[in-house]
Design a protein around this motif. Sequence first.
Motif, PDB file in Angstrom:
ATOM      1  N   VAL A 214       0.818  -1.217   0.000  1.00 23.59           N
ATOM      2  CA  VAL A 214       0.000   0.000   0.000  1.00 23.59           C
ATOM      3  C   VAL A 214       0.850   1.264   0.000  1.00 23.59           C
ATOM      4  CG1 VAL A 214      -2.199  -0.752   0.927  1.00 23.59           C
ATOM      5  CG2 VAL A 214      -0.303  -0.293   2.474  1.00 23.59           C
ATOM      6  N   ASN A 215       2.019   1.216   0.626  1.00 22.56           N
ATOM      7  CA  ASN A 215       2.813   2.444   0.671  1.00 22.56           C
ATOM      8  C   ASN A 215       3.599   2.685  -0.617  1.00 22.56           C
ATOM      9  OD1 ASN A 215       4.421   0.260   1.176  1.00 22.56           O
ATOM     10  ND2 ASN A 215       5.905   1.438   2.347  1.00 22.56           N
ATOM     11  N   LEU A 216       3.404   1.829  -1.620  1.00 19.16           N
ATOM     12  CA  LEU A 216       4.019   2.086  -2.921  1.00 19.16           C
ATOM     13  C   LEU A 216       2.989   2.483  -3.971  1.00 19.16           C
ATOM     14  CD1 LEU A 216       6.490  -0.949  -3.159  1.00 19.16           C
ATOM     15  CD2 LEU A 216       6.965   1.370  -2.371  1.00 19.16           C
ATOM     16  N   MET A 217       1.716   2.485  -3.577  1.00 20.42           N
ATOM     17  CA  MET A 217       0.665   2.781  -4.560  1.00 20.42           C
ATOM     18  C   MET A 217       0.853   4.174  -5.131  1.00 20.42           C
ATOM     19  SD  MET A 217      -2.920   1.295  -3.163  1.00 20.42           S
ATOM     20  CE  MET A 217      -3.364   2.679  -2.204  1.00 20.42           C
ATOM     21  N   PRO A 218       0.551   4.359  -6.426  1.00 19.07           N
ATOM     22  CA  PRO A 218       0.522   5.719  -6.943  1.00 19.07           C
ATOM     23  C   PRO A 218      -0.483   6.530  -6.129  1.00 19.07           C
ATOM     24  CG  PRO A 218       0.013   4.122  -8.678  1.00 19.07           C
ATOM     25  CD  PRO A 218       0.145   3.356  -7.415  1.00 19.07           C
ATOM     26  N   LEU A 219      -0.194   7.800  -5.917  1.00 25.42           N
ATOM     27  CA  LEU A 219      -1.090   8.592  -5.065  1.00 25.42           C
ATOM     28  C   LEU A 219      -2.520   8.579  -5.593  1.00 25.42           C
ATOM     29  CD1 LEU A 219       1.202  11.537  -4.069  1.00 25.42           C
ATOM     30  CD2 LEU A 219       0.081   9.927  -2.537  1.00 25.42           C
ATOM     31  N   TYR A 220      -2.662   8.551  -6.900  1.00 26.81           N
ATOM     32  CA  TYR A 220      -4.016   8.543  -7.462  1.00 26.81           C
ATOM     33  C   TYR A 220      -4.838   7.406  -6.853  1.00 26.81           C
ATOM     34  CZ  TYR A 220      -7.723   9.237 -10.862  1.00 26.81           C
ATOM     35  OH  TYR A 220      -8.932   9.507 -11.450  1.00 26.81           O
ATOM     36  N   ALA A 221      -4.217   6.259  -6.687  1.00 28.45           N
ATOM     37  CA  ALA A 221      -4.957   5.114  -6.148  1.00 28.45           C
ATOM     38  C   ALA A 221      -5.408   5.386  -4.713  1.00 28.45           C
ATOM     39  CB  ALA A 221      -4.096   3.861  -6.208  1.00 28.45           C
ATOM     40  N   TRP A 222      -4.580   6.091  -3.958  1.00 27.02           N
ATOM     41  CA  TRP A 222      -5.010   6.454  -2.598  1.00 27.02           C
ATOM     42  C   TRP A 222      -6.250   7.337  -2.650  1.00 27.02           C
ATOM     43  CZ3 TRP A 222      -4.285   4.586   1.951  1.00 27.02           C
ATOM     44  CH2 TRP A 222      -3.107   3.893   2.254  1.00 27.02           C
ATOM     45  N   TYR A 223      -6.223   8.289  -3.561  1.00 28.27           N
ATOM     46  CA  TYR A 223      -7.376   9.181  -3.662  1.00 28.27           C
ATOM     47  C   TYR A 223      -8.614   8.413  -4.123  1.00 28.27           C
ATOM     48  CZ  TYR A 223      -4.648  13.349  -2.702  1.00 28.27           C
ATOM     49  OH  TYR A 223      -3.885  14.284  -2.093  1.00 28.27           O
ATOM     50  N   VAL A 224      -8.411   7.414  -4.969  1.00 31.03           N
ATOM     51  CA  VAL A 224      -9.550   6.588  -5.370  1.00 31.03           C
ATOM     52  C   VAL A 224     -10.160   5.916  -4.144  1.00 31.03           C
ATOM     53  CG1 VAL A 224     -10.199   4.469  -6.560  1.00 31.03           C
ATOM     54  CG2 VAL A 224      -8.869   6.199  -7.753  1.00 31.03           C
ATOM     55  N   LEU A 225      -9.298   5.422  -3.266  1.00 31.97           N
ATOM     56  CA  LEU A 225      -9.826   4.794  -2.050  1.00 31.97           C
ATOM     57  C   LEU A 225     -10.597   5.799  -1.212  1.00 31.97           C
ATOM     58  CD1 LEU A 225      -7.064   2.473  -0.570  1.00 31.97           C
ATOM     59  CD2 LEU A 225      -9.188   1.870  -1.715  1.00 31.97           C
ATOM     60  N   VAL A 226     -10.009   6.968  -1.023  1.00 37.52           N
ATOM     61  CA  VAL A 226     -10.652   7.959  -0.160  1.00 37.52           C
ATOM     62  C   VAL A 226     -11.968   8.419  -0.789  1.00 37.52           C
ATOM     63  CG1 VAL A 226     -10.453  10.270   0.813  1.00 37.52           C
ATOM     64  CG2 VAL A 226      -8.491   8.720   0.869  1.00 37.52           C
ATOM     65  N   VAL A 227     -11.917   8.790  -2.064  1.00 34.53           N
ATOM     66  CA  VAL A 227     -13.122   9.319  -2.702  1.00 34.53           C
ATOM     67  C   VAL A 227     -14.171   8.220  -2.844  1.00 34.53           C
ATOM     68  CG1 VAL A 227     -14.043  10.434  -4.749  1.00 34.53           C
ATOM     69  CG2 VAL A 227     -11.811  11.089  -3.879  1.00 34.53           C
ATOM     70  N   ILE A 587      -2.830  -5.737   1.758  1.00 33.25           N
ATOM     71  CA  ILE A 587      -1.798  -4.837   2.288  1.00 33.25           C
ATOM     72  C   ILE A 587      -0.493  -4.961   1.502  1.00 33.25           C
ATOM     73  CG2 ILE A 587      -0.446  -4.204   4.324  1.00 33.25           C
ATOM     74  CD1 ILE A 587      -3.360  -3.602   4.664  1.00 33.25           C
ATOM     75  N   ASP A 588       0.021  -6.195   1.380  1.00 33.18           N
ATOM     76  CA  ASP A 588       1.367  -6.305   0.828  1.00 33.18           C
ATOM     77  C   ASP A 588       1.404  -6.859  -0.596  1.00 33.18           C
ATOM     78  OD1 ASP A 588       0.518  -8.712   1.568  1.00 33.18           O
ATOM     79  OD2 ASP A 588       2.201  -9.225   2.872  1.00 33.18           O
ATOM     80  N   ALA A 589       0.255  -7.007  -1.211  1.00 32.79           N
ATOM     81  CA  ALA A 589       0.183  -7.368  -2.629  1.00 32.79           C
ATOM     82  C   ALA A 589       0.967  -8.625  -2.973  1.00 32.79           C
ATOM     83  CB  ALA A 589       0.632  -6.199  -3.510  1.00 32.79           C
ATOM     84  N   ARG A 590       0.770  -9.682  -2.166  1.00 35.86           N
ATOM     85  CA  ARG A 590       1.283 -10.987  -2.591  1.00 35.86           C
ATOM     86  C   ARG A 590       0.281 -11.571  -3.575  1.00 35.86           C
ATOM     87  NH1 ARG A 590       0.132 -14.076   0.829  1.00 35.86           N
ATOM     88  NH2 ARG A 590      -0.541 -12.606   2.417  1.00 35.86           N
ATOM     89  N   PRO A 591       0.745 -12.209  -4.657  1.00 39.76           N
ATOM     90  CA  PRO A 591      -0.212 -12.784  -5.603  1.00 39.76           C
ATOM     91  C   PRO A 591      -0.996 -13.907  -4.934  1.00 39.76           C
ATOM     92  CG  PRO A 591       2.061 -13.034  -6.383  1.00 39.76           C
ATOM     93  CD  PRO A 591       2.134 -12.363  -5.055  1.00 39.76           C
ATOM     94  N   ILE A 592      -2.319 -13.915  -5.083  1.00 39.57           N
ATOM     95  CA  ILE A 592      -3.078 -15.005  -4.487  1.00 39.57           C
ATOM     96  C   ILE A 592      -4.004 -15.710  -5.463  1.00 39.57           C
ATOM     97  CG2 ILE A 592      -2.999 -14.325  -2.060  1.00 39.57           C
ATOM     98  CD1 ILE A 592      -5.482 -12.834  -2.332  1.00 39.57           C
ATOM     99  N   GLN A 593      -4.297 -15.111  -6.598  1.00 39.05           N
ATOM    100  CA  GLN A 593      -5.247 -15.782  -7.481  1.00 39.05           C
ATOM    101  C   GLN A 593      -5.119 -15.237  -8.895  1.00 39.05           C
ATOM    102  OE1 GLN A 593      -9.306 -14.650  -6.951  1.00 39.05           O
ATOM    103  NE2 GLN A 593     -10.004 -16.050  -8.540  1.00 39.05           N
TER     104      GLN A 593
END
Length: 849
Positions: A214-227, A587-593
């Motif tokens: 999550v702490n590497l996400m482009p900022l845009y993605a954070w704003y997508v979550l918030v909005v 959180i840590d973007a491990r591949p799961i599926q």
Amino acid sequence: MAARAPTGPFPPPEALLEQPVPPELQEAQKARLREVWKQPPGWRYWSAVNNTEVGVWYTLTALAFMLVAGVLALAMRAQLSFPELSLLDADRYNQFFTMHGSAMMFLFAVPIFEAISILILPAFLGARDMPFPRLSAYGYWCFLIGGVFVLGSLLFDAAPKAGWFMYPPLATEDLGIGSDIWLLGLSFIEVASIAAAVELIVGTLKCRPPGMRVNLMPLYAWYVLVVGGMILFAFPPLIAGDFLFELQRSQDWPFFDPERGGDPLLWQHLFWIFGHPEVYIVMLPSIAIAAMVIPTVARTPIVGYSWIVLSAVGTGFLSFGLWVHHMFTTGLPAISLGFFSAASEAVVIPTGVQLFAFLATLMVGHVRPTLPMLWLAGAIAIFTLGGLTGVMVALAPFDWAVHDSYFVVAHLHYTLFGGMIFPVVAGVYYFFPFFAKRMLSERLGRWSFWLLFVGMNVTFLPMHWTGLAGMPRRVWTYPAGMGWDWVNLVSTAGAYLTAAGFLVFVWDVLRPKSDQPQIERNPWGAGTLEWTHDVPDEAWGIRSIPYVHTRYPLWEQPEMLARIDAGRYYLPDAAEMKRETLVTSVIDARPIQVQRVTGPAWITLWAAAFTGGAFILPVFKIYVLAAVCGVLAGACVIYWLWTSTAQVPEAETKDAGLGLRLPTYASGPDAVGWWGVWITMLGDATAFASLVFGFFFFWTARPDFPPEGALHAVPWAVAASAVLGAASWALTVAAREWNAAGRVAHARAALVAAPVATLLAAGAAVLAVWPLDPVAHVYPAILWALAVWLVAHLLLGAVMQLYCLAGSVFGKMTPSHDADLRNVTLFWHFAALTVLVTAAVLGIAPRLL
Ligand code: HEM
Ligand SMILES: [Cu+2]
């Protein structure tokens, strides 16, 4: 279960990443990917569902609605250019400002964010598509149908005319169908907005590339979550309000009628609980665009990443505590005035943090003056002015003076132009080459900028003046000699200048560009994943899904682009000829599926059309046909879920590349569908909470609630409904457990019994309120409204239980493939809560009052 765990190395070993892929294999992979992702030809193109197509339609439609709303503004300005003109009569003027405001807010400002996000979010995240492509398509068609319907009412002189916030009693007493069009048409669009928000949130949480914590996400993605989160909590109160409002208009249930115990202020609360966050829902995406453009322009990573994220989240939370500042003049207690006035000023802090982080980035970097940067600079200048007047009106005494005057019109347009129009245009200039593979014109861009910049100032600066000089908003004309004459004329001239600026921009976007060269890849030299997309365009999105361990991978992982192109990373192939994308942990973007996503289909269009019928026909009081449409829409949705989601795969796991084997099926919290249900239900619970809020609002605000000697809900029926509802929930949970344990017969028996209990619970809920007359007083009316809400959820819950039963019988659901049943159980957790809270309000509250 265990058979479905991922196996193989992660993170990918460097040795594997370096292995070359034979050229013949690469070509074969590309051919397969191309075949799988290609768009349907000819008119079947409109059955496409993938994010690149739907995103472009969505964006263009939202821009088109904006232009229509702009034309209405021009007509209003023409009418106001001189005193006592009659180009538009009062009635038409009312329709125009109502539709101008409503369309700008509901058909443009919010949808454009969702549209742009659907278009580019997967690219930011190195995903091939959104998790639920058909949901995006469905949302788009709902938006189109609803928008055309609402705007179309203008042609029949039947448009809403009570202002974009539809205050009762004006709107409740409005004859004609205008207000119904607003309430039902916009509710329909809000439902679509929520669908898109769910999709965007799940996409951000679950479809990131491996390694992108999550702490590497482009900022845009954070704003997508918030909005997205804000849409989820802000729109449901409005939908609940619309629901009550339409019940009042069509059935005469007196929620907002003081004569019968109602209170118009309830609407104001529900509207502004939505309306204030709405302002930030509209602004934050602009900041998100700036957060992507600025590092590129400055050629340096953003300064203060964590601070920006914290501020965005903080603004999101704070904005829900501010709605009352729109109601300073309604006679609230002084203490709440003080509180909300202070809180309104406090929002300045997180907003300031974001602004200073951007300025710092520009200062440490080496700025290239590009067109997107010019638009952003204009945005900041205008927004600052709008912010200043905002600080002024947030002071309650000043607001008393200018409330409902042109000062407010000036303020809101400065914030909207600075906070949204200019940044959105900056975003269009920046991202246009991403999807069109051609640049917009530097020269036209500058023309458009200066026309708009000068034009909007000439339009709106004088309005501060007319406002302070006492000109009220929403007047269709004014007498000469008030000192407003030439100021209004200047405003009007400015409006046409602004319109010229828009025209230049629109021409630049639409003009044919086939004689123009295609761009080089990554024309701005950006650092984020969207610019890895192929030039010329390839429908697969990204050739292979990279392993990301930096914030600006194109800058900081120099070998990455070549490896993506060589198919060196994940999912380089489509061996089973299915559309696929990766699902990773939250959180840590491990591949799961490996998620199979759906392809083109008409069913989404049908579902949207019938949903439209269910919302639109009640405007004309055609209830039976509306109900039929509702049932058909439900049938379409069931068909689409049945044929395309949670399919039992041909093999439990598959090779995802780089030695990793991933499951092809997921259930419970691993699955995107489960997250979709969770998030949808949060929104649903918020709407329900708003209805309950309504009950307690009346209780605290009205002395005659409940009135002397009022009938209460029938106690035994309330109790029966609670017990049966709880039983149905328990049976659903039991079915899930039995099914998972392999006791299929037990599970099926539970799934037969559960809908019976559900229907009995619904029947009991109806019996509980049956003796009450909802027209007589607001007390029985709100009890009825809660019961209607509950019954609708129970019916939906019964359908879901039967869906699982059918899944079990027809082999779509097995003990190890139980995603549907888990999702339905999740729905039922919320439904059980609804049952119990409703029962508590119906049964216990009256004894306490
Ligand atoms: C060419 C650009 C624009 C012009 C000339 C313009 C003009 C106006 C005017 C004259 C009014 C006041 C009508 C009245 O109170 O009698 C108004 C109201 C409003 N405008 Fe605009 N506008 C423009 C762009 C926008 C944009 C881009 C947005 C939002 C994104 C917007 C949102 C609103 C809203 C929400 C209202 C309040 C409507 C109401 O009172 O119910 N406008 N506009
Ligand atoms: Cu506000």
